[in-house]
Motif scaffolding. Structure first.
Motif, PDB file in Angstrom:
ATOM      1  N   ASP A 146      26.699 169.465 -28.379  1.00 24.16           N
ATOM      2  CA  ASP A 146      27.800 168.846 -28.447  1.00 24.16           C
ATOM      3  C   ASP A 146      28.264 169.803 -29.366  1.00 24.16           C
ATOM      4  OD1 ASP A 146      28.681 167.691 -26.154  1.00 24.16           O
ATOM      5  OD2 ASP A 146      28.690 165.823 -26.593  1.00 24.16           O
ATOM      6  N   PHE A 191      39.632 167.550 -32.906  1.00 26.27           N
ATOM      7  CA  PHE A 191      39.166 166.978 -32.695  1.00 26.27           C
ATOM      8  C   PHE A 191      38.625 167.388 -30.744  1.00 26.27           C
ATOM      9  CE2 PHE A 191      42.497 165.349 -35.391  1.00 26.27           C
ATOM     10  CZ  PHE A 191      41.590 164.189 -35.692  1.00 26.27           C
ATOM     11  N   LYS A 192      37.460 167.049 -30.829  1.00 23.31           N
ATOM     12  CA  LYS A 192      36.815 167.055 -29.017  1.00 23.31           C
ATOM     13  C   LYS A 192      36.307 165.504 -29.234  1.00 23.31           C
ATOM     14  CE  LYS A 192      33.349 169.544 -26.499  1.00 23.31           C
ATOM     15  NZ  LYS A 192      32.323 170.669 -26.481  1.00 23.31           N
ATOM     16  N   ALA A 193      36.745 164.975 -28.019  1.00 25.81           N
ATOM     17  CA  ALA A 193      36.089 163.936 -27.315  1.00 25.81           C
ATOM     18  C   ALA A 193      35.564 163.809 -25.831  1.00 25.81           C
ATOM     19  CB  ALA A 193      37.500 162.689 -27.126  1.00 25.81           C
ATOM     20  N   PHE A 195      32.639 163.142 -23.216  1.00 24.64           N
ATOM     21  CA  PHE A 195      31.514 161.528 -22.295  1.00 24.64           C
ATOM     22  C   PHE A 195      31.366 162.640 -20.918  1.00 24.64           C
ATOM     23  CE2 PHE A 195      32.133 158.639 -19.171  1.00 24.64           C
ATOM     24  CZ  PHE A 195      31.392 157.818 -20.281  1.00 24.64           C
ATOM     25  N   PRO A 205      29.303 159.553 -24.409  1.00 25.75           N
ATOM     26  CA  PRO A 205      30.473 159.465 -25.505  1.00 25.75           C
ATOM     27  C   PRO A 205      29.852 160.633 -27.298  1.00 25.75           C
ATOM     28  CG  PRO A 205      29.594 157.202 -25.764  1.00 25.75           C
ATOM     29  CD  PRO A 205      28.379 158.071 -24.967  1.00 25.75           C
ATOM     30  N   SER A 206      30.589 161.122 -27.416  1.00 25.91           N
ATOM     31  CA  SER A 206      30.630 162.156 -28.384  1.00 25.91           C
ATOM     32  C   SER A 206      32.313 162.423 -28.970  1.00 25.91           C
ATOM     33  CB  SER A 206      29.421 163.086 -28.869  1.00 25.91           C
ATOM     34  OG  SER A 206      30.326 164.368 -27.334  1.00 25.91           O
ATOM     35  N   VAL A 207      32.198 162.826 -30.090  1.00 32.75           N
ATOM     36  CA  VAL A 207      33.149 162.661 -30.612  1.00 32.75           C
ATOM     37  C   VAL A 207      33.069 163.295 -31.846  1.00 32.75           C
ATOM     38  CG1 VAL A 207      35.442 161.575 -31.938  1.00 32.75           C
ATOM     39  CG2 VAL A 207      34.301 160.755 -30.260  1.00 32.75           C
ATOM     40  N   TRP A 209      35.199 166.097 -35.102  1.00 28.29           N
ATOM     41  CA  TRP A 209      36.157 166.554 -36.214  1.00 28.29           C
ATOM     42  C   TRP A 209      36.252 167.322 -37.091  1.00 28.29           C
ATOM     43  CZ3 TRP A 209      37.726 162.458 -41.013  1.00 28.29           C
ATOM     44  CH2 TRP A 209      39.127 163.313 -41.360  1.00 28.29           C
ATOM     45  N   ASN A 222      30.073 164.087 -36.688  1.00 31.86           N
ATOM     46  CA  ASN A 222      29.978 164.575 -35.243  1.00 31.86           C
ATOM     47  C   ASN A 222      29.542 162.717 -35.097  1.00 31.86           C
ATOM     48  OD1 ASN A 222      27.950 166.006 -32.916  1.00 31.86           O
ATOM     49  ND2 ASN A 222      29.928 165.150 -32.615  1.00 31.86           N
ATOM     50  N   GLU A 224      27.319 160.637 -31.835  1.00 32.35           N
ATOM     51  CA  GLU A 224      27.277 160.239 -30.468  1.00 32.35           C
ATOM     52  C   GLU A 224      26.550 159.269 -30.304  1.00 32.35           C
ATOM     53  OE1 GLU A 224      25.364 163.058 -27.357  1.00 32.35           O
ATOM     54  OE2 GLU A 224      23.830 163.643 -29.271  1.00 32.35           O
ATOM     55  N   SER A 680      35.435 166.447 -21.532  1.00 29.73           N
ATOM     56  CA  SER A 680      36.202 166.983 -22.334  1.00 29.73           C
ATOM     57  C   SER A 680      37.323 167.176 -23.249  1.00 29.73           C
ATOM     58  CB  SER A 680      34.657 167.833 -23.631  1.00 29.73           C
ATOM     59  OG  SER A 680      35.146 169.103 -22.552  1.00 29.73           O
TER      60      SER A 680
END
Length: 683
Positions: A146, A191-193, A195, A205-207, A209, A222, A224, A680
């Motif tokens: 990711d 931002f990226k989300a 799943f 899930p991961s985020v 910024w 980041n 996860e 995503s």
């Protein structure tokens, strides 16, 4: 959510380290910087920049045009098209690399290149090596794709003299580089989300910024979470009957957190800081031996590091510096081993302190020299019976030179390794000193810049790991280090063909010969838990590998990317004895992969095929040790919807499309057909 294996004492210690990291980031963030050398924010300005290397149109593979060592790169959109979960999944597609996979989402995953062994592969994350003094192996399954922008694989070493001495010490190197954000004018946050969900009850899930602090400053965070029960069906035979069973105790709960700041100071020097935390609990499914299918062993891992880098490139003098502190903890519980205090419950702690400085001097327009010094201190503690508490201090010192003209590129270096060890119990390994040379060259023999010849020679000196030397039932303090010599000759051909159907083609072909003296192997003892380490006097490895990448424009809106790689290899034990002139364990003679992807408007359809030929799992190549070939077909579909500055991506992939049952490592069955779905959103 609280993950097991983190006690109150560690939480207090990590709190202090985290506050220190935050303070360091805040102090350093007061400077202005660009991010040219490491990871830089880019404002989209439609400017045309001159490329320093030929780039494959498909984005699948980027080859430095004058590199004297074989280089393979997965990056950008091509890396995303593979739609894999971890770095280990992606490396399977590179020629010469064999992934050792113990099965499932939580199974150990290491890589072996040209049969030199997993401990001969150095893994670097943003320019700093990921160390493991305990067993010398880096679990690539711990690193998600990711936040990875590029994966580079170099045989011998990266093709530059401006690098730490540690980069010259391994037989091959894997470089992981974090993604570089592109900030649009007026936009300071990204931002990226994402799943993922799929077979084996996978939840992932991961985020991400990214924040642009100033024109030349950005930070990234980041995180996860991965959870899977690791259960899948497999086929098993003991030679008399076949059965289908469920693989159990392969579950995993893992949390990964990364944070960093990157930039450039007023004098154009660049720097960065990265903090990393990985915490997991997993089951160890074990080998399917003697009709035993159920296991209860558990493992907890906690990996923490903070690393810093600085680089300044000038007209006559360039400087690079790195520093790192790593603290790793592992707990292993085995209910099947009973001690006087109950069942086996072992804890291991590793600490690493690392510092590096590289100086490069430009003597003339075609001649550079570099001097680098690295210092590494590794220490290990454990509560197991009669543990030796080893400490190793290693100094690496290198002198390198490069002569580069328009058609000819010559590099050479001499690396000195100086290691001292101490233990609290038993006799430590002796002090070690070794000098290893390397010479590399790339030559353009014709006026046509598309074709180049290349070759290299390199010596590698590998110290035994702490496990190999000191582990209670495994280690042998008298174990000799490995010494390898690599020889390689090959060519590259890269052609751009704009305006035609075939847009690009890239070909790499090499023949190689590796000679390994005192190769370290593990030999079973009284039972499967009591092994001993020994040296094989000499191993001879001869091979041929080729890698072809193409990019096609089938119509104004349709593009086809394809790639094929193939490796033929003879890796023989040439030590006198019963195994003389026989293939070393798990070294296939034939292996390869095929990749194809079609992009049409917002839809991408991708296919991959991976093949690994017959192997043997012991030193003697007899029918009882035979391991059958395996191959898998994988497919994925990705649909992208773009609206203004936002992007929604939906993906589905099917791995092992035809549900083949196979083992990468004998008695560790791999999953059959399984699915993953991903959504995503970029904001």
């Amino acid at each position: 959510m609280k993950l097991p294996g983190v006690n109150a004492l560690w939480r207090a210690g990590f709190s202090v380290k985290f506050k220190f990291a935050v303070a360091l980031l805040a102090i350093t963030a007061s400077h202005r910087f660009d991010l040219e050398a490491q990871v830089k924010p880019v404002t989209d300005t439609a400017k045309i920049h001159r490329l320093q290397q030929v780039q494959i149109w498909s984005g699948f593979n980027t080859l430095p045009a004058s590199s004297p060592t074989p280089a393979q790169v997965l990056k950008g959109a091509a890396l995303e098209r593979l739609n894999n979960l971890s770095v280990a999944d992606a490396i399977r597609y590179l020629s010469g690399a064999q992934l050792k996979d113990y099965g499932g989402t939580g199974g150990l995953k290491t890589v072996d290149v040209r049969s030199l062994g997993s401990s001969q592969v150095a893994v670097f994350y943003d320019g700093v090596q990921l160390g493991n003094a305990q067993n010398g192996q880096v679990d690539l399954g711990k690193f998600s794709l990711d936040n990875i922008g590029a994966i580079e694989l170099y045989n011998a070493q990266k093709s530059t003299i401006f690098q730490p001495a540690r980069g010259l010490a391994a037989g091959s190197s894997v470089y992981l580089t974090a993604k570089r954000p592109v900030f649009m004018p007026g936009i300071t946050n990204q931002f990226k989300a994402a799943f993922r969900a799929g077979s084996m009850s996978l939840i992932n899930p991961s985020v991400l910024w990214n924040h642009q602090i100033s024109t030349h400053t950005y930070s990234t965070v980041n995180t996860e979470y991965t959870r899977s029960n690791g259960q899948y069906r497999f086929r098993y035979t003991n030679g008399f009957y076949d059965t289908t069973a469920n693989r159990n105790n392969g579950d995993i709960n893992a949390l990964r957190l990364e944070a960093g700041i990157n930039g450039q100071l007023r004098d154009s020097s660049t720097w960065w800081v990265k903090a990393y935390l990985y915490n997991s609990e997993r089951g160890l499914p074990g080998a399917i031996v003697a009709n035993k299918f159920d296991y209860n062993q558990r493992e907890w891992d906690r990996n923490v590091f903070i690393q810093w880098g600085y680089a300044k490139q000038g007209k006559f003098y360039s400087l690079m510096a790195h520093a790192k502190y790593a603290n790793d903890y592992m707990r292993y519980v085995d209910p099947e081993i009973v001690t006087t205090n109950g069942f086996s419950d072992s804890r291991y702690h590793q600490q690493e302190v690392y510092a590096s400085i590289v100086n490069q001097f430009t003597i003339s327009s075609f001649w550079n020299i570099a001097a680098s010094v690295d210092y590494v201190r590794n220490a290990m503690q454990s509560d197991i019976y009669r543990f030796t508490y080893p400490t190793r201090n290693t100094l690496l010192s290198a002198l390198a030179t490069q002569l580069k003209w328009e058609r000819l590129n010559i590099q050479a270096n001499l690396l000195g390794t100086f290691a001292t060890e101490s233990t609290q119990l038993f006799k430590p390994a002796p002090n070690r000193t070794k000098y290893t040379p390397a010479v590399m060259a790339s030559w353009q023999p014709f006026n046509n810049t598309a074709f180049r010849l290349r070759g290299f020679y390199k010596g590698i000196y590998r110290l035994p790991t702490f496990n190999e030397l000191y582990y209670t039932y495994v280690g042998t303090a008298n174990l000799r280090p490995e010494y390898s010599r690599q020889y390689d000759a090959g060519f590259t051909y890269q052609m751009l063909n704009p305006g035609k159907v075939l847009k690009q083609i890239s070909i790499q072909t090499d023949v190689y010969y590796n000679q390994v003296d005192d190769k370290i192997i593990a030999v079973p003892g009284q039972n499967l838990r009591r092994w001993t380490m020994e040296n094989i006097s000499r191993v001879s490895i001869k091979g041929f590998e080729t890698n072809i990448q193409t990019g096609w424009q089938l119509s104004p809106g349709m593009f086809l990317n394809s790639g094929i790689s193939y490796t033929y290899q003879q890796a023989y034990n040439v030590t006198t004895g019963s195994a003389f002139n026989q293939q070393i364990p798990y070294a296939p003679k034939n292996s390869g992969s095929v990749l194809a992807g079609v992009l049409w408007k917002q839809v991408s359809i991708n296919y991959s095929f991976i093949y690994t030929g017959e192997r043997y799992n012991q030193k003697v190549s007899i029918p009882a040790n035979y391991v059958e070939p395996w191959y898998t077909h994988d497919a994925s579909v990705i649909w992208q919807i773009a609206y203004y500055r936002h992007q929604l991506k939906l993906g589905m992939d099917v791995n092992n499309l035809f549900n083949q049952y196979y083992d990468v490592i004998t008695n560790f069955p791999m999953p059959g057909r399984f699915y993953r779905f991903k959504i995503s959103f970029n904001y």
